[in-house]
Design a protein around this motif. Structure first.
Motif, PDB file in Angstrom:
ATOM      1  N   THR A   1       1.072   4.075  -3.078  1.00 24.69           N
ATOM      2  CA  THR A   1       0.965   5.517  -2.901  1.00 24.69           C
ATOM      3  C   THR A   1       2.189   6.202  -3.511  1.00 24.69           C
ATOM      4  OG1 THR A   1      -0.229   5.145  -0.843  1.00 24.69           O
ATOM      5  CG2 THR A   1       0.655   7.340  -1.200  1.00 24.69           C
ATOM      6  N   LYS A   2       3.365   5.663  -3.220  1.00 23.17           N
ATOM      7  CA  LYS A   2       4.608   6.279  -3.694  1.00 23.17           C
ATOM      8  C   LYS A   2       4.714   6.269  -5.214  1.00 23.17           C
ATOM      9  CE  LYS A   2       9.588   6.201  -2.998  1.00 23.17           C
ATOM     10  NZ  LYS A   2      10.683   5.608  -2.281  1.00 23.17           N
ATOM     11  N   TYR A   3       4.285   5.189  -5.845  1.00 23.12           N
ATOM     12  CA  TYR A   3       4.451   5.057  -7.295  1.00 23.12           C
ATOM     13  C   TYR A   3       3.139   5.234  -8.066  1.00 23.12           C
ATOM     14  CZ  TYR A   3       9.046   3.418  -5.991  1.00 23.12           C
ATOM     15  OH  TYR A   3      10.312   3.340  -5.471  1.00 23.12           O
ATOM     16  N   ASN A   4       2.133   5.821  -7.446  1.00 21.85           N
ATOM     17  CA  ASN A   4       0.845   6.135  -8.098  1.00 21.85           C
ATOM     18  C   ASN A   4       0.222   4.914  -8.781  1.00 21.85           C
ATOM     19  OD1 ASN A   4       0.968   8.818  -7.329  1.00 21.85           O
ATOM     20  ND2 ASN A   4       2.176   9.357  -9.129  1.00 21.85           N
TER      21      ASN A   4
ATOM     22  N   GLU B   1       0.837  -1.204   0.000  1.00 20.48           N
ATOM     23  CA  GLU B   1       0.000   0.000   0.000  1.00 20.48           C
ATOM     24  C   GLU B   1       0.874   1.257   0.000  1.00 20.48           C
ATOM     25  OE1 GLU B   1      -2.659  -0.377   3.301  1.00 20.48           O
ATOM     26  OE2 GLU B   1      -3.883  -1.894   2.296  1.00 20.48           O
ATOM     27  N   SER B   2       1.962   1.223   0.749  1.00 24.19           N
ATOM     28  CA  SER B   2       2.866   2.385   0.738  1.00 24.19           C
ATOM     29  C   SER B   2       3.535   2.535  -0.625  1.00 24.19           C
ATOM     30  CB  SER B   2       3.905   2.267   1.846  1.00 24.19           C
ATOM     31  OG  SER B   2       4.823   1.241   1.566  1.00 24.19           O
ATOM     32  N   LEU B   3       3.874   1.412  -1.250  1.00 22.79           N
ATOM     33  CA  LEU B   3       4.468   1.466  -2.593  1.00 22.79           C
ATOM     34  C   LEU B   3       3.449   1.969  -3.612  1.00 22.79           C
ATOM     35  CD1 LEU B   3       6.530  -1.854  -2.656  1.00 22.79           C
ATOM     36  CD2 LEU B   3       7.391   0.488  -2.441  1.00 22.79           C
TER      37      LEU B   3
ATOM     38  N   SER C   1      13.052   3.893 -10.545  1.00 22.70           N
ATOM     39  CA  SER C   1      12.925   5.102  -9.736  1.00 22.70           C
ATOM     40  C   SER C   1      14.174   5.316  -8.877  1.00 22.70           C
ATOM     41  CB  SER C   1      11.683   4.995  -8.851  1.00 22.70           C
ATOM     42  OG  SER C   1      11.596   6.102  -8.000  1.00 22.70           O
ATOM     43  N   GLN C   2      14.677   4.228  -8.266  1.00 20.88           N
ATOM     44  CA  GLN C   2      15.883   4.342  -7.449  1.00 20.88           C
ATOM     45  C   GLN C   2      17.093   4.699  -8.301  1.00 20.88           C
ATOM     46  OE1 GLN C   2      15.979   0.537  -5.486  1.00 20.88           O
ATOM     47  NE2 GLN C   2      14.662   1.231  -3.799  1.00 20.88           N
TER      48      GLN C   2
ATOM     49  N   GLU D   1      16.852   8.396  -9.079  1.00 23.02           N
ATOM     50  CA  GLU D   1      17.240   9.197  -7.906  1.00 23.02           C
ATOM     51  C   GLU D   1      18.751   9.171  -7.719  1.00 23.02           C
ATOM     52  OE1 GLU D   1      15.118   7.906  -4.443  1.00 23.02           O
ATOM     53  OE2 GLU D   1      13.169   8.133  -5.427  1.00 23.02           O
TER      54      GLU D   1
ATOM     55  N   MET E   1      10.311   0.277  -9.264  1.00 26.84           N
ATOM     56  CA  MET E   1      11.061   0.707  -8.080  1.00 26.84           C
ATOM     57  C   MET E   1      12.546   0.841  -8.405  1.00 26.84           C
ATOM     58  SD  MET E   1       9.201  -1.520  -5.033  1.00 26.84           S
ATOM     59  CE  MET E   1      10.755  -1.929  -4.371  1.00 26.84           C
TER      60      MET E   1
END
Length: 168
Positions: free
Chosen positions: A14-17, A10-12, A38-39, A42, A35
């Motif tokens: 939210t983070k990745y839409n 669920e947190s992922l 994205s990493q 960054e 992921m």
């Protein structure tokens, strides 16, 4: 069905839409690829920021801390020639001063040796009596003190220094 795994997803989401929970292995693989991408993005931005900051720091220090960076190659070569000439002049002056100091030291040693030997009645193999004995005035006259406008004159005492004699 593990609640901690569901909370993580669920947190992922939210983070990745993401719109829904992954249900298949392919969905998890796709999320994992997003992921990692994205990493990686960054990390690239972070490294680029660090490189730019270090580059600015180096440019600043090169411009401010290295003398002559604003000069052209020809100007730098001229400055090097000037410094070499200046070094040769200073070296010659230093050698002249060293020669004068050695001459004065030798004159003082000769005076002390001759007068000490005479006072104690000692004769060396070389006949000291035949050597010309410089007077204290002759030795003092060879010593030149700095002038008032020379840098060394600031270190000289204003009045002559006297050593108190022990009267006991």
């Amino acid at each position: 069905n593990d609640p901690s795994v569901k909370a993580l997803f669920e947190s992922l989401m939210t983070k990745y839409n993401m719109k829904s929970m992954p249900h298949t292995r392919e969905d998890v693989a796709r999320i994992h690829a997003k992921m990692e991408q994205s990493q990686d993005t960054e990390l690239v931005f972070s490294l680029a920021r660090t490189v730019l900051e270090k580059s600015r720091w180096i440019d600043t220090h090169v411009d401010n801390d290295i003398p002559g960076m604003h000069r052209t190659m020809t100007e730098q070569m001229q400055r090097i020639q000037e410094l070499l000439t200046e070094n040769e002049t200073v070296l010659k002056d230093l050698q002249d001063c060293a020669k004068v100091a050695l001459d004065k030291r030798n004159a003082c040693r000769s005076f002390v040796r001759t007068n000490t030997c005479r006072a104690l009645g000692i004769q060396e193999e070389t006949n000291i009596a035949s050597l010309p004995t410089p007077t204290a005035q002759q030795i003092v006259s060879t010593i030149t003190l700095p002038t008032d406008d020379s840098p060394q004159s600031a270190a000289l005492p204003a009045e002559p220094f006297t050593v108190p004699m022990d009267t006991t």
